[in-house]
Design a protein around this motif. Structure first.
Motif, short mmCIF file in Angstrom:
data_model
loop_
_atom_site.label_atom_id
_atom_site.label_comp_id
_atom_site.label_asym_id
_atom_site.label_seq_id
_atom_site.Cartn_x
_atom_site.Cartn_y
_atom_site.Cartn_z
N ALA A 156 0.88 -0.76 0.05
CA ALA A 156 -0.14 0.27 0.31
C ALA A 156 1.08 1.32 0.04
O ALA A 156 -0.01 3.00 0.13
CB ALA A 156 -1.09 0.40 0.74
N GLY A 157 2.31 1.19 -0.33
CA GLY A 157 2.71 2.08 -0.19
C GLY A 157 3.64 2.36 1.01
O GLY A 157 4.02 1.22 1.85
N VAL A 158 4.23 3.11 1.62
CA VAL A 158 5.11 3.95 2.30
C VAL A 158 4.61 4.02 4.54
O VAL A 158 3.35 5.10 3.93
CB VAL A 158 6.31 4.88 2.67
CG1 VAL A 158 7.06 5.13 4.07
CG2 VAL A 158 7.26 4.22 1.20
N THR A 159 3.98 3.53 4.91
CA THR A 159 3.68 3.66 6.24
C THR A 159 4.39 4.01 7.66
O THR A 159 6.04 3.78 7.72
CB THR A 159 2.84 2.57 7.00
OG1 THR A 159 3.34 1.38 6.59
CG2 THR A 159 1.62 2.45 5.66
N LEU A 160 4.28 5.00 7.96
CA LEU A 160 5.19 5.40 9.77
C LEU A 160 4.75 5.06 10.89
O LEU A 160 3.13 5.19 10.79
CB LEU A 160 5.10 7.02 9.62
CG LEU A 160 5.55 7.75 8.08
CD1 LEU A 160 6.08 9.11 8.62
CD2 LEU A 160 7.04 7.11 8.05
N SER A 161 5.41 4.46 11.68
CA SER A 161 5.13 3.97 12.89
C SER A 161 5.59 4.60 13.93
O SER A 161 7.27 5.21 13.54
CB SER A 161 4.57 2.80 13.35
OG SER A 161 3.79 1.84 12.32
N GLY A 162 5.60 4.87 14.73
CA GLY A 162 5.87 5.58 16.11
C GLY A 162 5.15 7.02 16.29
O GLY A 162 4.01 7.69 15.81
N THR A 163 6.31 8.02 17.26
CA THR A 163 5.95 9.36 17.92
C THR A 163 6.66 10.54 17.93
O THR A 163 8.25 10.39 17.95
CB THR A 163 5.76 9.29 19.40
OG1 THR A 163 4.53 8.26 19.39
CG2 THR A 163 5.17 10.16 19.95
N ALA A 164 6.44 11.52 17.12
CA ALA A 164 7.17 12.73 16.76
C ALA A 164 6.97 13.30 17.78
O ALA A 164 5.58 13.77 18.27
CB ALA A 164 7.49 13.19 16.09
N VAL A 165 7.78 13.21 18.56
CA VAL A 165 7.69 15.02 20.49
C VAL A 165 7.46 16.19 19.99
O VAL A 165 8.64 16.66 19.29
CB VAL A 165 7.96 14.43 21.29
CG1 VAL A 165 7.92 12.88 21.36
CG2 VAL A 165 9.62 14.42 21.12
N GLY A 166 6.53 16.95 20.42
CA GLY A 166 6.68 18.94 20.36
C GLY A 166 6.76 19.12 18.91
O GLY A 166 7.83 20.04 18.95
N VAL A 167 6.01 18.79 18.33
CA VAL A 167 5.86 19.15 16.87
C VAL A 167 4.92 20.10 16.89
O VAL A 167 3.63 20.47 17.37
CB VAL A 167 5.07 18.92 15.62
CG1 VAL A 167 5.40 19.08 14.40
CG2 VAL A 167 5.91 16.98 15.86
N ARG A 168 5.86 21.67 16.74
CA ARG A 168 4.97 22.95 17.09
C ARG A 168 4.18 23.03 15.95
O ARG A 168 4.27 22.85 14.55
CB ARG A 168 6.76 23.90 16.87
CG ARG A 168 7.28 24.52 17.83
CD ARG A 168 8.74 24.66 17.24
NE ARG A 168 8.04 26.08 16.97
CZ ARG A 168 8.16 27.20 18.03
NH1 ARG A 168 8.50 27.42 19.22
NH2 ARG A 168 7.75 28.13 17.48
N SER A 169 2.39 23.62 16.15
CA SER A 169 1.51 23.89 15.08
C SER A 169 1.24 23.15 14.37
O SER A 169 0.31 22.65 13.03
CB SER A 169 2.48 24.94 14.72
OG SER A 169 2.36 25.93 15.16
N ALA A 170 1.64 21.53 15.25
CA ALA A 170 0.88 20.35 13.92
C ALA A 170 -1.03 20.41 13.81
O ALA A 170 -1.16 19.93 13.25
CB ALA A 170 1.44 18.60 15.14
N HIS A 171 -2.00 21.11 14.63
CA HIS A 171 -2.50 21.21 15.57
C HIS A 171 -2.99 22.33 13.89
O HIS A 171 -4.67 22.45 13.46
CB HIS A 171 -3.05 21.91 16.27
CG HIS A 171 -3.05 22.90 16.64
ND1 HIS A 171 -1.79 23.69 17.42
CD2 HIS A 171 -3.73 24.35 17.09
CE1 HIS A 171 -1.39 25.11 17.16
NE2 HIS A 171 -2.45 25.84 17.33
N LEU A 172 -2.68 23.27 13.93
CA LEU A 172 -2.71 23.88 12.28
C LEU A 172 -2.37 23.07 11.25
O LEU A 172 -2.90 23.80 10.01
CB LEU A 172 -1.92 24.96 12.87
CG LEU A 172 -2.26 26.00 13.59
CD1 LEU A 172 -1.95 26.74 13.92
CD2 LEU A 172 -4.11 26.46 13.73
N ALA A 173 -1.10 22.87 10.69
CA ALA A 173 -0.79 21.50 9.80
C ALA A 173 -1.48 21.57 9.17
O ALA A 173 -2.45 19.85 9.59
CB ALA A 173 0.58 21.59 9.60
N ASP A 174 -1.39 21.19 7.86
CA ASP A 174 -1.74 20.42 6.70
C ASP A 174 -0.97 19.13 6.84
O ASP A 174 -1.44 18.03 5.98
CB ASP A 174 -2.31 21.09 5.18
CG ASP A 174 -3.54 22.04 5.94
OD1 ASP A 174 -4.59 21.60 6.22
OD2 ASP A 174 -2.77 23.42 5.56
N ALA A 175 -0.10 19.71 6.25
CA ALA A 175 0.84 17.93 6.50
C ALA A 175 1.98 18.50 7.35
O ALA A 175 2.31 19.90 7.94
CB ALA A 175 1.53 17.49 4.86
#
Length: 371
Positions: free
Chosen positions: A145-164
């Protein structure tokens, strides 16, 4: 290096200064900080309409096609007014990797939207390993199905606003690449929290999330390249914050009187402000040196660490001193000077502390890196 700004840099800086000054009312910032998004949509719209969001976007995608060397001054101007928009996150963390490593489809899908102000991007750079070559804790897996990601990226700034989000991740062969992950996709979950500077960040959990590898462009250490761009932008931002804080402290101490004279005439005050000014000069020259080296393809890794070290260490000294000379007003949360302290404290620990950058610098010098 030549410290004289080019005509292009002067024009961009003037444009940014006008936009941020028009939207820099402290009361408005106070209202935005009290809201649920912590996002100045009016300022973001003005940046889009003026073309500022498209400065790094190639002309064929609706932008100006400039380089970071011409645009870095925009982050200085943002720092002076504490403009509450995810600017370096979108332009440096998002646009620059897409321009350098994205394919035609990825670029045509995202870059015109950023330039028009219709998309926000961000980058996960606060959860990498401690030393070169930088690793990533998020894992990438290729399948039918392509590439998938697993895990956690911590403290991503403005992720709640981001489209990507641009996410460094390690594949099955141990190679760290840069992946583009739409936040609206399945398997992307955000735990959002308030940062020291009153902005919002998120721990972003990837649970088999669909991602696209940025696979074009030069075959270099992509994470190392991305981090250098981010560190330069953060150093520029801190330079503007500290310059504005010192200017405000100079104005305040010149107008505040004790014993019938301005407190700026007291040696104990004047010397502290003078030291702050020296620190801001050092921050500016080291950030400009790193920018010049990076954008002219000179050896820049050591210079970038020097710039971020000065931004973190000297920025903290300036913020504390400036707040101190304000006396009781420095502790008043309704008075704007404390915001410079909050932003500085946050930035000092974003993408590596001053002490961490000093260690990285020592390792590079030990390995023979040119300063």
């Amino acid at each position: 290096m030549d410290f004289q700004l080019t005509e292009e840099q002067v024009t961009v800086n003037d444009l940014a200064r006008d936009i941020f000054a028009r939207n820099g009312d402290p009361q408005r910032l106070f209202d935005i900080e009290a809201g649920p998004e912590r996002f100045d949509r009016v300022l973001h719209r003005d940046l889009a309409e003026s073309g500022a969001l498209g400065l790094l976007v190639p002309e064929e995608h609706g932008g100006a096609g400039l380089t970071l060397g011409a645009v870095a001054g925009v982050f200085v101007e943002q720092g002076r007014t504490l403009g509450t928009v995810p600017l370096w996150e979108t332009l440096v963390g998002g646009v620059l990797p897409l321009v350098r490593y994205g394919d035609a489809k990825q670029q045509s899908e995202w870059l015109p939207r950023v330039a028009a102000g219709d998309a926000v991007l961000t980058v996960a750079v606060d959860d990498l390993s401690d030393a070169r070559p930088y690793g990533a804790r998020v894992r990438a897996r290729s399948g039918g199905a392509g590439v998938t990601l697993s895990g956690t990226a911590v403290g991503v700034r403005s992720a709640h606003l981001a489209d990507a989000i641009i996410v460094p991740a390690t594949d099955e062969e141990g190679t760290v690449g840069l992946y583009l992950v739409p936040t609206a996709g399945a398997g992307v979950r955000l735990d959002t929290f308030e940062r020291t500077d009153r902005g919002l960040a998120s721990d972003v959990h990837f649970e088999g999330s669909a991602a696209e590898l940025l696979a074009e462009g030069p075959e270099d250490d992509r994470v190392d390249w991305l981090l250098r761009q981010v560190w330069i932008a953060l150093s520029a931002l801190q330079s503007g914050i500290s310059q504005a804080a010192v200017r405000q402290a100079a104005d305040y101490t010149s107008g505040r009187e004790q014993f019938g004279v301005p407190i700026a005439t007291f040696q104990a005050v004047a010397h502290q402000i003078a030291n702050c000014h020296i620190d801001t000069e050092a921050m500016e020259v080291t950030y400009l040196n790193a920018l010049w080296r990076e954008t002219t393809e000179r050896p820049s890794r050591a210079a970038v660490h020097v710039a971020k070290y000065w931004a973190g260490e000297a920025g903290d000294r300036v913020a504390r001193t400036v707040q101190h000379v304000h006396g009781g007003m420095g502790a008043d949360v309704t008075y704007p000077i404390h915001r410079y302290m909050l932003w500085t404290t946050q930035l000092a620990n974003t993408a590596g502390s001053g002490a961490w950058h000093l260690q990285q610098l020592a390792d590079l010098v030990d390995a023979g890196e040119q300063l």
